[in-house]
Design a protein around this motif. Structure first.
Motif, PDB file in Angstrom:
ATOM      1  N   HIS A 184       0.832  -1.199   0.000  1.00 48.79           N
ATOM      2  CA  HIS A 184       0.000   0.000   0.000  1.00 48.79           C
ATOM      3  C   HIS A 184       0.870   1.253   0.000  1.00 48.79           C
ATOM      4  CE1 HIS A 184      -3.616  -2.385   0.768  1.00 48.79           C
ATOM      5  NE2 HIS A 184      -2.864  -3.095   1.586  1.00 48.79           N
ATOM      6  N   ALA A 185       0.304   2.358  -0.535  1.00 49.78           N
ATOM      7  CA  ALA A 185       1.056   3.614  -0.578  1.00 49.78           C
ATOM      8  C   ALA A 185       1.418   4.078   0.818  1.00 49.78           C
ATOM      9  CB  ALA A 185       0.240   4.679  -1.305  1.00 49.78           C
ATOM     10  N   SER A 186       0.494   3.939   1.751  1.00 48.54           N
ATOM     11  CA  SER A 186       0.756   4.270   3.150  1.00 48.54           C
ATOM     12  C   SER A 186      -0.260   3.564   4.022  1.00 48.54           C
ATOM     13  CB  SER A 186       0.700   5.787   3.383  1.00 48.54           C
ATOM     14  OG  SER A 186      -0.633   6.260   3.282  1.00 48.54           O
ATOM     15  N   ILE A 187       0.027   3.524   5.307  1.00 48.35           N
ATOM     16  CA  ILE A 187      -0.868   2.931   6.296  1.00 48.35           C
ATOM     17  C   ILE A 187      -1.383   4.058   7.179  1.00 48.35           C
ATOM     18  CG2 ILE A 187      -1.138   1.178   8.089  1.00 48.35           C
ATOM     19  CD1 ILE A 187      -0.274   0.098   5.339  1.00 48.35           C
ATOM     20  N   ILE A 188      -2.701   4.134   7.311  1.00 45.38           N
ATOM     21  CA  ILE A 188      -3.325   5.117   8.190  1.00 45.38           C
ATOM     22  C   ILE A 188      -4.066   4.365   9.283  1.00 45.38           C
ATOM     23  CG2 ILE A 188      -5.060   6.940   8.380  1.00 45.38           C
ATOM     24  CD1 ILE A 188      -4.434   7.678   5.480  1.00 45.38           C
ATOM     25  N   VAL A 189      -3.711   4.621  10.517  1.00 43.38           N
ATOM     26  CA  VAL A 189      -4.333   3.942  11.654  1.00 43.38           C
ATOM     27  C   VAL A 189      -5.247   4.927  12.373  1.00 43.38           C
ATOM     28  CG1 VAL A 189      -3.945   2.622  13.767  1.00 43.38           C
ATOM     29  CG2 VAL A 189      -2.277   2.514  11.908  1.00 43.38           C
ATOM     30  N   SER A 240      -6.544  11.000   2.772  1.00 41.19           N
ATOM     31  CA  SER A 240      -6.140   9.664   2.335  1.00 41.19           C
ATOM     32  C   SER A 240      -6.464   9.473   0.858  1.00 41.19           C
ATOM     33  CB  SER A 240      -6.855   8.591   3.167  1.00 41.19           C
ATOM     34  OG  SER A 240      -8.260   8.686   2.981  1.00 41.19           O
ATOM     35  N   SER A 241      -6.026   8.330   0.300  1.00 39.56           N
ATOM     36  CA  SER A 241      -6.336   8.002  -1.087  1.00 39.56           C
ATOM     37  C   SER A 241      -6.725   6.534  -1.166  1.00 39.56           C
ATOM     38  CB  SER A 241      -5.127   8.275  -1.989  1.00 39.56           C
ATOM     39  OG  SER A 241      -4.171   7.227  -1.885  1.00 39.56           O
ATOM     40  N   LYS A 242      -7.206   6.131  -2.330  1.00 37.11           N
ATOM     41  CA  LYS A 242      -7.621   4.746  -2.521  1.00 37.11           C
ATOM     42  C   LYS A 242      -6.436   3.783  -2.516  1.00 37.11           C
ATOM     43  CE  LYS A 242      -7.615   5.099  -7.581  1.00 37.11           C
ATOM     44  NZ  LYS A 242      -8.431   4.942  -8.815  1.00 37.11           N
ATOM     45  N   HIS A 243      -5.229   4.328  -2.562  1.00 38.49           N
ATOM     46  CA  HIS A 243      -4.027   3.487  -2.543  1.00 38.49           C
ATOM     47  C   HIS A 243      -3.524   3.225  -1.128  1.00 38.49           C
ATOM     48  CE1 HIS A 243      -3.893   3.945  -6.870  1.00 38.49           C
ATOM     49  NE2 HIS A 243      -3.884   5.258  -6.744  1.00 38.49           N
ATOM     50  N   ASP A 244      -4.131   3.862  -0.149  1.00 40.45           N
ATOM     51  CA  ASP A 244      -3.741   3.671   1.247  1.00 40.45           C
ATOM     52  C   ASP A 244      -4.548   2.537   1.871  1.00 40.45           C
ATOM     53  OD1 ASP A 244      -2.087   5.945   1.047  1.00 40.45           O
ATOM     54  OD2 ASP A 244      -3.773   7.262   1.566  1.00 40.45           O
ATOM     55  N   LEU A 245      -4.021   1.989   2.938  1.00 39.42           N
ATOM     56  CA  LEU A 245      -4.764   1.048   3.772  1.00 39.42           C
ATOM     57  C   LEU A 245      -5.091   1.748   5.084  1.00 39.42           C
ATOM     58  CD1 LEU A 245      -5.885  -1.769   4.542  1.00 39.42           C
ATOM     59  CD2 LEU A 245      -3.601  -2.291   5.453  1.00 39.42           C
ATOM     60  N   ILE A 246      -6.364   1.802   5.411  1.00 35.50           N
ATOM     61  CA  ILE A 246      -6.809   2.377   6.681  1.00 35.50           C
ATOM     62  C   ILE A 246      -7.111   1.237   7.645  1.00 35.50           C
ATOM     63  CG2 ILE A 246      -8.613   3.712   7.827  1.00 35.50           C
ATOM     64  CD1 ILE A 246      -8.930   5.302   5.239  1.00 35.50           C
ATOM     65  N   LEU A 247      -6.521   1.289   8.832  1.00 40.02           N
ATOM     66  CA  LEU A 247      -6.791   0.309   9.879  1.00 40.02           C
ATOM     67  C   LEU A 247      -7.621   0.971  10.968  1.00 40.02           C
ATOM     68  CD1 LEU A 247      -3.319  -1.485  10.260  1.00 40.02           C
ATOM     69  CD2 LEU A 247      -5.366  -2.346   9.116  1.00 40.02           C
ATOM     70  N   PRO A 269      -8.580  -6.850   4.321  1.00 40.63           N
ATOM     71  CA  PRO A 269      -9.631  -7.158   3.337  1.00 40.63           C
ATOM     72  C   PRO A 269      -9.176  -8.183   2.316  1.00 40.63           C
ATOM     73  CG  PRO A 269      -8.723  -4.957   2.995  1.00 40.63           C
ATOM     74  CD  PRO A 269      -8.162  -5.453   4.285  1.00 40.63           C
ATOM     75  N   VAL A 270     -10.071  -9.095   1.985  1.00 38.44           N
ATOM     76  CA  VAL A 270      -9.805 -10.118   0.971  1.00 38.44           C
ATOM     77  C   VAL A 270     -10.161  -9.538  -0.382  1.00 38.44           C
ATOM     78  CG1 VAL A 270     -10.426 -12.410   0.126  1.00 38.44           C
ATOM     79  CG2 VAL A 270     -10.275 -11.976   2.582  1.00 38.44           C
ATOM     80  N   ARG A 271      -9.256  -9.660  -1.305  1.00 33.43           N
ATOM     81  CA  ARG A 271      -9.503  -9.150  -2.643  1.00 33.43           C
ATOM     82  C   ARG A 271     -10.474 -10.034  -3.400  1.00 33.43           C
ATOM     83  NH1 ARG A 271      -3.304  -7.674  -4.489  1.00 33.43           N
ATOM     84  NH2 ARG A 271      -3.021  -5.875  -3.104  1.00 33.43           N
TER      85      ARG A 271
END
Length: 264
Positions: free
Chosen positions: A17-22, A163-170, A261-263
């Motif tokens: 992912h581009a970045s991780i946002i928690v 954020s963007s769609k390339h990030d993963l939000i936890l 998330p499962v793709r």
């Protein structure tokens, strides 16, 4: 410095992912729940911890809020939260993450404005003015007050813009039913319509439950192997909270679980 090692969580590597946002309800929740994972991910993928409820008011506290201050050996709430924000900055710097404080009042300190309640009555009995008058009967019941409903739309807009769609939000699963955790969990659910959202098991609530947390639909459960000595060192940076959380005892072994998330 906090010693870092390569993150290994199988095929679901966070590094893609581009970045991780928690999304962290409070100033210590990300560190308690997934701090080791973030420390081992940050050398390879930018990590941002967005802590939502990071402040308070300076008015006379309710009985529950005063009890919380006593647990933290604090006389005044503003001074305590100033210290907590400083602790968070140091701790996140140690693991190579960026911290963002949203500045919202924590549940015990959230107030509502009701013109029907006279000012002298609010001063005499602060509970009359509180969104959540008590901890046991309100904060810890997991029921979001109608006065807090506008929060979700505002939070969703703020996180989406950052954020963007390339990030993963936890986001937290909302274990323990603390209303701030429940709000943050609901925020994750709202964001999942336009962003990639995974989950983490809230600690120490998962530890206290003593049982396996059900895996949310559409996700895969991943256990991160935690270096418990490093984790204890990280948690120790949150000195104002570590004592009250664990009754003055040593930090227990807090496992870290994420649900990715499962793709399709």
């Amino acid at each position: 410095m906090f010693r870092r090692e390569a993150a290994v969580i199988g095929a679901d590597s966070l590094q893609e992912h581009a970045s991780i946002i928690v999304l962290s309800p409070h100033l210590d929740d990300a560190a308690l729940s997934c701090g080791s994972l973030l420390a081992q991910t940050s050398p390879y993928t930018p990590v941002t911890v967005m802590s939502l409820f990071t402040s308070c008011h300076g008015q006379r506290p309710s009985l529950s809020a005063r009890a919380f201050l006593n647990q933290c050996n604090a006389r005044r709430a503003p001074a305590l939260y100033s210290r907590r924000r400083a602790e968070d900055k140091v701790a996140l710097r140690e693991i190579g993450a960026t911290g963002v404080h949203f500045g919202l009042h924590e549940a015990l300190f959230r107030r509502r404005k009701d013109p029907r309640i006279p000012r002298f009555a609010r001063r005499l009995l602060p509970e009359l003015d509180c969104v959540y008058p008590t901890y046991r009967l309100h904060v810890s019941r997991g029921r979001i007050s109608p006065h807090d409903e506008p929060l979700l739309a505002n939070l969703e807009r703020r996180v989406r813009l950052a954020s963007s769609k390339h990030d993963l939000i936890l986001a937290p699963l909302g274990l323990g039913d603390h209303v701030d955790h429940v709000i943050t969990h609901q925020l994750g659910k709202v964001l999942s319509a336009k962003r990639t959202v995974g989950w983490y098991a809230d600690q120490p609530y998962a530890y206290r439950a003593g049982r396996e947390v059900p895996t949310p639909g559409g996700t895969r459960r991943v256990k991160h192997e935690v270096d418990q000595k490093q984790k204890a060192k990280l948690v120790s940076w949150y000195g104002s909270q570590a004592g009250p959380l664990f009754g003055g005892r040593a930090v227990p072994e807090l496992e870290e679980y994420v649900y990715l998330p499962v793709r399709g």
